[in-house]
Design a protein around this motif. Structure first.
Motif, mmCIF file in Angstrom:
data_model
loop_
_atom_site.group_PDB
_atom_site.id
_atom_site.type_symbol
_atom_site.label_atom_id
_atom_site.label_comp_id
_atom_site.label_asym_id
_atom_site.label_seq_id
_atom_site.Cartn_x
_atom_site.Cartn_y
_atom_site.Cartn_z
ATOM 1 N N SER A 53 0.810 -1.215 0.000
ATOM 2 C CA SER A 53 0.000 0.000 0.000
ATOM 3 C C SER A 53 0.844 1.267 0.000
ATOM 4 O O SER A 53 0.308 2.366 -0.058
ATOM 5 N N HIS A 54 2.178 1.085 0.092
ATOM 6 C CA HIS A 54 3.061 2.260 0.135
ATOM 7 C C HIS A 54 3.935 2.259 -1.118
ATOM 8 O O HIS A 54 5.030 1.706 -1.129
ATOM 9 N N LEU A 55 3.417 2.876 -2.170
ATOM 10 C CA LEU A 55 4.090 2.839 -3.465
ATOM 11 C C LEU A 55 5.470 3.464 -3.413
ATOM 12 O O LEU A 55 6.410 2.960 -4.037
ATOM 13 N N LEU A 56 5.633 4.551 -2.655
ATOM 14 C CA LEU A 56 6.920 5.247 -2.603
ATOM 15 C C LEU A 56 7.999 4.360 -1.993
ATOM 16 O O LEU A 56 9.134 4.324 -2.475
ATOM 17 N N VAL A 57 7.659 3.630 -0.930
ATOM 18 C CA VAL A 57 8.612 2.709 -0.301
ATOM 19 C C VAL A 57 9.065 1.644 -1.294
ATOM 20 O O VAL A 57 10.250 1.334 -1.395
ATOM 21 N N TYR A 222 9.240 -0.205 7.637
ATOM 22 C CA TYR A 222 9.130 -0.110 9.097
ATOM 23 C C TYR A 222 9.133 1.342 9.554
ATOM 24 O O TYR A 222 8.278 1.763 10.348
ATOM 25 N N PHE A 223 10.075 2.132 9.043
ATOM 26 C CA PHE A 223 10.162 3.540 9.445
ATOM 27 C C PHE A 223 9.018 4.364 8.844
ATOM 28 O O PHE A 223 8.555 5.332 9.445
ATOM 29 N N ALA A 224 8.556 3.974 7.664
ATOM 30 C CA ALA A 224 7.423 4.675 7.054
ATOM 31 C C ALA A 224 6.186 4.518 7.924
ATOM 32 O O ALA A 224 5.400 5.468 8.114
ATOM 33 N N GLN A 225 6.005 3.338 8.464
ATOM 34 C CA GLN A 225 4.867 3.104 9.351
ATOM 35 C C GLN A 225 5.068 3.774 10.703
ATOM 36 O O GLN A 225 4.160 4.426 11.245
ATOM 37 N N LYS A 226 6.253 3.644 11.257
ATOM 38 C CA LYS A 226 6.524 4.158 12.593
ATOM 39 C C LYS A 226 6.400 5.676 12.656
ATOM 40 O O LYS A 226 5.870 6.237 13.639
ATOM 41 N N TYR A 227 6.884 6.340 11.611
ATOM 42 C CA TYR A 227 6.861 7.816 11.611
ATOM 43 C C TYR A 227 5.757 8.379 10.725
ATOM 44 O O TYR A 227 5.789 9.546 10.325
ATOM 45 N N ASN A 228 4.797 7.500 10.388
ATOM 46 C CA ASN A 228 3.624 7.909 9.614
ATOM 47 C C ASN A 228 4.029 8.594 8.318
ATOM 48 O O ASN A 228 3.473 9.630 7.933
ATOM 49 N N TRP A 229 5.020 8.006 7.651
ATOM 50 C CA TRP A 229 5.514 8.542 6.387
ATOM 51 C C TRP A 229 4.660 7.955 5.264
ATOM 52 O O TRP A 229 5.019 6.991 4.642
ATOM 53 N N MET A 230 3.511 8.535 5.059
ATOM 54 C CA MET A 230 2.538 7.967 4.135
ATOM 55 C C MET A 230 2.447 8.799 2.851
ATOM 56 O O MET A 230 2.858 9.927 2.811
#
Length: 230
Positions: A53-57, A222-230
């Protein structure tokens, strides 16, 4: 480690059966079956790629993975490994490397491999890996009957990959949460689509050089989720 050991043995067994069947199959049948397998692999990759669901990641992981792969010439080294294996077992080195990379990635990437290994390590519950073993063993028969002995060697990275996760289960459980696993599965799915393109001879894609993307996607997700990098 019970589930991982059974999984590796299932792949070896399936590959041995497939190799023995290969001798009695004509080239025309092998080519047609290989095209069918290519389509099936394409479907598997497409289904897996929709998990993320996180295309950028995923994009960043593929880009960084591709750069590392080119710098370290992973595709070339895998081909050399195939040639080395070929010198030991006979045949075409390129085919060995191709079968090895194709099946290793298919068997290692996905929710069942990660979740099953964690369950085996923390709960001593190998049921998920037992189910995966049945699927991998059956598919190994078809892969080996068309691609050859390289499929057998994919049992080694499966053992190392799942075994490592099992041994580190208590540590990686918080990192490899469902969200991260979904991004990992999606990234692996795109690589599997690339494998399908290679099998179907649509476009030659250096999957080996993109393999490091699997390593990058885990911390990035992991960091995208933890720091709400959406």
């Amino acid at each position: 480690m019970t589930g991982t050991i059974v999984n590796a043995v299932a792949i070896i067994t399936g590959a041995v059966i497939g190799i023995s069947l290969k001798r009695g199959i004509s080239n025309s049948i092998k080519n047609t079956v290989m095209q069918g397998i290519g389509l099936a692999v394409l479907l598997v990759g497409a289904q897996m790629s929709l998990q993320g669901s996180h295309l950028l990641v995923i994009i960043i992981s593929l880009a960084l993975g591709g750069i590392c792969g080119e710098v370290f010439k992973i595709e070339y080294r895998l081909e050399q490994l195939g040639i080395w294996l070929e010198n030991k077992v006979g045949g075409n080195g390129g085919d060995v490397a191709r079968a090895f990379v194709t099946t290793s990635l298919i068997y290692c990437v996905g929710a069942m491999a990660v979740v099953g290994a964690i369950e085996d390590g923390i709960q001593s519950n190998p049921d998920t890996l037992f189910a995966k073993s049945m699927l991998d063993g059956v598919s190994a028969i078809f892969f080996a009957s068309t691609m050859g002995i390289g499929v057998l060697f994919s049992s080694v990275p499966v053992f190392i990959y799942q075994g490592t996760i099992t041994l580190l289960a208590s540590t990686v459980k918080t990192i490899l949460n469902p969200y991260v696993i979904n991004q990992l599965t999606a990234t692996g799915g795109l690589l599997i689509i690339g494998i399908a393109f290679n099998i179907l001879e649509i476009k030659k894609i250096k999957i080996g050089n993109l393999l490091p993307a699997i390593l990058f996607v885990i911390p990035l997700a992991y960091f995208a989720q933890k720091y709400n990098w959406m």
